[in-house]
Design a protein around this motif. Structure first.
Motif, PDB file in Angstrom:
ATOM      1  N   VAL A 183       0.826  -1.211   0.000  1.00 42.54           N
ATOM      2  CA  VAL A 183       0.000   0.000   0.000  1.00 42.54           C
ATOM      3  C   VAL A 183       0.857   1.256   0.000  1.00 42.54           C
ATOM      4  N   MET A 184       1.936   1.278   0.790  1.00 43.40           N
ATOM      5  CA  MET A 184       2.755   2.486   0.861  1.00 43.40           C
ATOM      6  C   MET A 184       3.726   2.606  -0.313  1.00 43.40           C
ATOM      7  N   SER A 185       3.706   1.614  -1.207  1.00 43.92           N
ATOM      8  CA  SER A 185       4.435   1.746  -2.475  1.00 43.92           C
ATOM      9  C   SER A 185       3.546   2.332  -3.567  1.00 43.92           C
ATOM     10  N   LEU A 186       2.245   2.360  -3.337  1.00 37.43           N
ATOM     11  CA  LEU A 186       1.305   2.850  -4.342  1.00 37.43           C
ATOM     12  C   LEU A 186       1.499   4.323  -4.701  1.00 37.43           C
ATOM     13  N   PRO A 187       1.890   5.207  -3.761  1.00 32.28           N
ATOM     14  CA  PRO A 187       2.087   6.602  -4.160  1.00 32.28           C
ATOM     15  C   PRO A 187       3.075   6.764  -5.311  1.00 32.28           C
TER      16      PRO A 187
END
Length: 637
Positions: A315-319
């Motif tokens: 999820v925190m790689s999505l940006p």
């Protein structure tokens, strides 16, 4: 049987790790990074305004908007240590060190292991990616700190069901939203994790709902001040996200996913401010632990801990996946604690495979050697290889900061800059309160009626210095600034004495009550007519006027035009000061199909919003036809 380490041993280990993190984040902080990049200077400038009481908003709307936490904490640092790049970056260094400490706390409750906690925090302490952002005076580094604390208290709350832990989890979850735009994905991460647990464990919601609702209420209350503001200003909320996601397509997202997946061991961020360009996020040894950790997490997916780590990573790689310039280490910064945890998870698994004491001892020795190699790699890559790059001169606006600081120290009231805008935040920080006017010397030149100092980036604007030396007989070069390759970058020039202003043709027309058109020079360059106009400011004006320059035939039909604010938008009329002479250049390209005959050039000014022309009078004071000045006839071809 191996005896468990004592609490004193654990405290000593924790202290050594935090000291190592501090060393990597504070050592030579006054030298690396050099200069002060635009984004850092924005934070510094806003912090100065906060400290001075000029403005103290809940949300900063300049520079495509920014959350407030880093700026307000920086203002406190400025109050304690003075205003400097060092005191700005010290805030980030402290946030980085605290994140390492916070990760120890999280890993301790997550793994229920001192060994796992030490490995995770040590990994983050030496992680090049995290070290780099801990030394930048920017806001991203606050996200992993607040996210780690939120996750630590959430995890402890889920296992102990303590009211205080739920409350603190809610507080830190809300606090992430005051840090950086990538924090918008934090609620998605929390919702995905809790939702997945509800689906997989029927007891989960029944046992946790009261605490989770309490944490959610606390988070909403703490987020309310910022949330209410953004709800009433949605255009500001979407301004920055919209600027980096506008070109996203399904093909782009697939490409970015591949690049983000490969950033760990193949090719990392190319931005020299975020990384040693192209360096993978992990060195070979840490990459090995990461791969093993991911594999173990996937094979143990039924365990809550494994799901938690994988969700955090994804999820925190999505940006970065969903925005431009992937892989973008700044936007992915929220994944760094998860990466360190997964690396530790992998190494713990590897060591645990050794059943015999001899093999276990050997495993620990190899692990220690590998981590020492990783620490040395980060140290060498950052301070020796990255720190020696001559390109950092431009990446961190070293020349602009130096030029502004030297211009700040010059005597007199009149300061000018070319071609850089004086509103550039690095320039503003370097000027430290002094005022400078700016213009683009490639299309204009401002001549002061009184002694003035000009700061010229001669690498970009090579002609202003030559012009000034021709105009001011008593002028002199004060200092030349070289870049790190030894090439001239900028020059400080002092214009003194009576300027020599001699246009080829004298006009003497007056526009409105504030501007005189002294005259002009005209040169034909192939199918281009170059017109240099000499304006004289008689009095200040608040009106922002646009200049029109038209090539017309005998029937007043227009064949070419060059309409722009003076200096091609770089020196608009509201900036003009009484007595200044502005040399303003325009170019008319003659169309290939223009018929043979006599042409003229008409010039004047108008209000862009209404199209109404400014009143024009000739040298005798008589009104001029159509509020324009018409120059001599030009035969074509």
């Amino acid at each position: 049987m191996i005896q468990k380490p004592s609490r004193w041993f654990e405290l000593g280990t924790f202290t050594v790790i935090v000291l190592l993190a501090a060393f990597l984040r504070v050592y030579r902080l006054d030298q690396l990074p050099p200069g002060l990049h635009y984004d850092e200077a924005f934070n510094a400038t806003m912090a100065q305004r906060v400290l001075a009481g000029i403005e103290r908003p809940i949300f900063f709307t300049e520079d495509l908007t920014e959350e407030p936490m880093a700026i307000y904490i920086t203002s406190l640092s400025f109050a304690l240590f003075g205003t400097s790049p060092w005191s700005l970056r010290l805030v980030s260094a402290m946030a980085g060190m605290l994140t390492v400490a916070a990760l120890y706390f999280l890993a301790r409750v997550l793994f229920q292991s001192r060994r796992g906690a030490a490995l995770a925090s040590f990994t983050l302490a030496i992680l090049y990616w995290h070290v780099n952002f801990s030394r930048l005076g920017m806001e991203p580094i606050f996200l992993p700190l607040l996210l780690t604390l939120a996750m630590a208290f959430l995890w402890r709350a889920l296992n102990r069901r303590g009211t205080r832990d739920y409350v603190l989890a809610g507080v830190f979850l809300a606090a992430t939203q005051y840090t950086y735009k990538a924090a918008l994905f934090v609620p998605i991460l929390i919702a995905a994790f809790i939702g997945l647990e509800i689906l997989l464990d029927r007891k989960f919601w029944r046992q946790q709902w009261r605490g989770l609702m309490l944490g959610a209420i606390v988070a909403v209350l703490f987020f309310a001040p910022l949330g209410l503001y953004l709800a009433t200003h949605p255009e500001q909320f979407w301004e920055r996200p919209g600027s980096v996601t506008a070109t996203m397509t399904s093909e782009t997202i697939v490409d970015h996913t591949i690049k983000v997946a490969g950033m760990f061991w193949v090719h990392g961020d190319d931005n020299p401010r975020s990384n040693l360009p192209g360096r993978p996020a992990l060195d070979p040894f840490l990459a090995m632990g990461f791969v093993v950790g991911v594999i173990v997490s996937v094979t143990q997916i039924r365990k809550t801990r494994a799901r938690f780590l994988l969700l955090w990573l994804v999820v925190m790689s999505l940006p970065s996946v969903l925005t431009d310039f992937a892989p973008h280490f700044g936007r992915n910064i929220g994944a760094t604690p998860a990466i360190a945890l997964i690396v530790a998870y992998g190494f713990v698994f590897i060591v645990d495979q050794a059943r015999h004491k001899i093999f276990l001892t050997t495993g620990y020795c190899l692990l220690a050697m590998g981590l020492a190699f990783s620490a040395f790699t980060t140290l060498n890559d950052y301070f020796n290889i990255w720190g020696a790059r001559t390109g950092l001169f431009d990446s961190f606006d070293v020349g602009l900061l130096t030029l502004a600081q030297k211009l700040r120290d010059q005597p007199g009231d009149a300061l000018y800059l070319s071609p850089i805008d004086a509103h550039h935040y690095t320039i503003q920080f370097g000027l430290a309160g002094r005022t400078a006017a700016s213009f683009d010397g490639r299309s204009a030149l401002v001549i002061s009626p009184k002694p003035a100092t000009y700061g010229i980036v001669t690498r970009d604007d090579p002609q202003s210095l030559t012009r000034l030396q021709t105009i001011f007989e008593r002028g002199r070069i004060i200092e030349t600034i070289d870049d790190w390759t030894g090439k001239p970058y900028a020059t400080l020039y002092r214009g003194e004495g009576t300027p020599r202003v001699a246009p080829q043709q004298i006009v003497g027309a007056q526009l409105g009550d504030t501007i005189e058109l002294i005259g002009y020079d005209m040169v034909r360059e192939g199918n281009t007519i170059v017109l240099k106009v000499y304006w004289h400011c008689l009095a200040p004006t608040r009106d922002d006027w646009t200049v029109f320059v038209h090539l017309i035939d005998a029937q007043a039909r227009m064949w070419a035009q060059d309409d722009a604010r003076p200096g091609h938008h770089s020196y608009p009329t509201p900036r003009w000061q009484p007595g200044e002479i502005i040399l303003d250049e325009y170019r008319l390209t003659i169309p290939a199909d223009a018929p043979r005959g006599d042409y003229q050039i008409e010039i004047g000014m108008y209000h862009l919003e209404t199209g109404a022309r400014v009143r024009v009078r000739d040298a005798s004071g008589a009104p001029m036809e159509s509020n324009r000045v018409v120059f001599e006839r030009i035969p074509l071809p």
